[in-house]
Design a protein around this motif. Structure first.
Motif, short mmCIF file in Angstrom:
data_model
loop_
_atom_site.label_atom_id
_atom_site.label_comp_id
_atom_site.label_asym_id
_atom_site.label_seq_id
_atom_site.Cartn_x
_atom_site.Cartn_y
_atom_site.Cartn_z
N VAL A 95 0.85 -1.19 0.00
CA VAL A 95 0.00 0.00 0.00
C VAL A 95 0.88 1.24 0.00
N LEU A 96 0.66 2.10 -0.98
CA LEU A 96 1.34 3.40 -1.06
C LEU A 96 0.29 4.48 -0.90
N ILE A 97 0.62 5.49 -0.12
CA ILE A 97 -0.32 6.57 0.13
C ILE A 97 -0.14 7.72 -0.85
N ASP A 98 1.11 8.01 -1.22
CA ASP A 98 1.36 9.14 -2.12
C ASP A 98 2.31 8.71 -3.23
N PRO A 99 1.84 8.48 -4.42
CA PRO A 99 0.46 8.50 -4.90
C PRO A 99 -0.28 7.24 -4.42
N PRO A 100 -1.59 7.35 -4.26
CA PRO A 100 -2.37 6.21 -3.75
C PRO A 100 -2.32 5.02 -4.71
N SER A 101 -1.85 3.89 -4.20
CA SER A 101 -1.85 2.67 -5.00
C SER A 101 -1.81 1.46 -4.07
N VAL A 102 -2.36 0.37 -4.57
CA VAL A 102 -2.36 -0.90 -3.86
C VAL A 102 -1.98 -1.97 -4.86
N THR A 103 -1.01 -2.82 -4.51
CA THR A 103 -0.54 -3.86 -5.41
C THR A 103 -0.57 -5.20 -4.69
N TYR A 104 -1.16 -6.20 -5.34
CA TYR A 104 -1.19 -7.57 -4.81
C TYR A 104 0.13 -8.22 -5.18
N LEU A 105 0.83 -8.72 -4.17
CA LEU A 105 2.13 -9.33 -4.39
C LEU A 105 2.12 -10.79 -3.97
N THR A 106 2.96 -11.58 -4.60
CA THR A 106 3.17 -12.96 -4.13
C THR A 106 4.58 -13.12 -3.59
N ASP A 107 5.30 -12.01 -3.47
CA ASP A 107 6.64 -12.02 -2.90
C ASP A 107 6.80 -10.77 -2.06
N LYS A 108 7.03 -10.93 -0.78
CA LYS A 108 7.13 -9.80 0.14
C LYS A 108 8.34 -8.91 -0.13
#
Length: 156
Positions: A95-108
């Motif tokens: 989760v990134l707030i600036d700029p707002p984005s959410v990414t589904y990951l399979t590797d931390k």
């Protein structure tokens, strides 16, 4: 089998929030704030809502994100959590707030910055709650049914 209704009480059981905390949280989130229900009628949620709100509570409680920041990404978070879950590796959300984005990951271990939320425990907690607990496959053994003899008799 009838579909189970998920209410605020269920969300509270999974997240640990009480009704007042959930009401305050839902009022700040654009996806859930515009609910016009009827007085004294329990608001219903979906299984997907339960997962999304569980992640939101983790972002607030464990990662210290403010509700305004979460509100900026909640629609992207909801969209990213919709769909199939890859089962070959543990899932994460970045989760990134600036700029707002959410990414589904399979590797931390990515090279980008952001708040990383492990989803495996969220999925497990929601599944356990909705399916009656982690021992649902052991229900018959907990009843202590012993071996029995079954015979087939023919009537003439």
């Amino acid at each position: 089998m009838a579909k189970r209704k998920i209410t605020v009480a269920d969300i509270g059981e999974v997240t640990g929030y009480n009704r007042d905390q959930l009401r305050g949280l839902l009022q700040k989130l654009p996806l859930y704030a515009d609910h016009s229900g009827y007085p004294r009628v329990a608001r219903e949620f979906t299984r997907h809502d339960l997962v999304v709100l569980s992640v939101v509570v983790r972002l607030e409680q464990r990662h210290g994100l403010q509700r305004a920041a979460i509100a900026a990404v909640v629609e992207k978070l909801e969209a990213e959590l919709r769909g199939l879950r890859p089962s070959n590796s543990p899932p994460f959300l970045r989760v990134l707030i600036d700029p707002p984005s959410v990414t589904y990951l399979t590797d931390k271990h990515g090279n980008e910055e952001g708040t990383v939320v492990a989803l495996e425990s969220v999925f497990q907690q929601v599944d356990d709650y909705l399916n009656g607990g982690p021992d649902k496959d052991q229900i018959q053994t907990s009843l202590l049914f012993g071996p029995s003899l079954a015979t087939h008799r023919r009537h003439s």
